[in-house]
Design an enzyme around this catalytic site. Structure first.
Site, PDB file in Angstrom:
ATOM      1  N   HIS A  93      38.170  37.165  47.197  1.00 48.18           N
ATOM      2  CA  HIS A  93      38.630  36.097  46.307  1.00 48.18           C
ATOM      3  C   HIS A  93      40.051  35.737  46.718  1.00 48.18           C
ATOM      4  CE1 HIS A  93      35.764  36.892  42.675  1.00 48.18           C
ATOM      5  NE2 HIS A  93      35.136  37.035  43.836  1.00 48.18           N
ATOM      6  N   GLU A 120      42.794  35.463  45.133  1.00 50.07           N
ATOM      7  CA  GLU A 120      43.843  36.334  44.599  1.00 50.07           C
ATOM      8  C   GLU A 120      43.958  37.633  45.397  1.00 50.07           C
ATOM      9  OE1 GLU A 120      41.749  34.570  40.875  1.00 50.07           O
ATOM     10  OE2 GLU A 120      41.243  35.016  42.946  1.00 50.07           O
ATOM     11  N   CYS A 130      39.068  36.217  37.599  1.00 51.00           N
ATOM     12  CA  CYS A 130      37.919  36.957  37.064  1.00 51.00           C
ATOM     13  C   CYS A 130      38.371  38.378  36.711  1.00 51.00           C
ATOM     14  CB  CYS A 130      36.796  36.990  38.103  1.00 51.00           C
ATOM     15  SG  CYS A 130      37.184  38.001  39.559  1.00 51.00           S
ATOM     16  N   CYS A 189      39.758  40.274  39.787  1.00 48.47           N
ATOM     17  CA  CYS A 189      41.086  39.821  40.197  1.00 48.47           C
ATOM     18  C   CYS A 189      42.153  40.148  39.158  1.00 48.47           C
ATOM     19  CB  CYS A 189      41.041  38.338  40.519  1.00 48.47           C
ATOM     20  SG  CYS A 189      40.034  38.001  41.992  1.00 48.47           S
TER      21      CYS A 189
END
Length: 143
Positions: free
Chosen positions: A47, A49, A77, A80
């Site tokens: 992801h 992040e 999410c 993260c």
């Protein structure tokens, strides 16, 4: 947020969900950036992040990113949000809210949970419409 939005556009152009992230230090210097790379790498943890936090940690030479700000185009999410806490990022700034899986104030509020030993300041909704527009266009094109 401008740079995070540029990274999100690049992710979308490559077939990944258009999310971009930037980590800045206390002086505002960019020390890490990332975009969603799950499709490109086959890595479920890639992801934006996580990619940005990894780069920032490498730049600093330590996992501890206290005093840093993570700016991301979409509310993180749960995974993260956990990475934000584990890296001790002090401030989280994000664009669009994610009412289906967000963990920084919408569905969950992991990063500010008082039961946890570390928390981050949260500023949500920064250029939310710009970020949401990228996401809508991406998903509309796939329907």
């Amino acid at each position: 947020m401008d740079r995070a939005l540029q990274l999100a556009e690049a992710a979308g152009a490559d077939g990944d969900v258009p999310v971009g992230a930037v980590v800045t230090d206390a002086e505002g210097t960019v020390i890490g950036e990332g975009r969603n790379l799950r499709e490109a790498t086959g890595d479920p943890t890639a992801h934006a992040e996580v990619v940005a936090l990894r780069q920032a940690a490498a730049t600093r030479g330590t996992w501890n990113l206290e005093g840093c700000t993570l700016t991301v185009t979409l509310e993180p999410c749960v995974m993260c949000a956990g990475a934000v806490l584990q890296s001790h990022v002090s401030r989280l700034v994000f664009g669009a809210w994610d009412d289906k899986g967000g963990a920084a104030g919408s569905l969950y509020d992991v990063v500010r949970d008082r039961r946890l030993p570390v928390r981050a300041e949260v500023v949500g909704g920064v250029r939310a419409e710009d970020a949401a527009r990228l996401l809508r266009a991406f998903f509309d094109a796939r329907r």
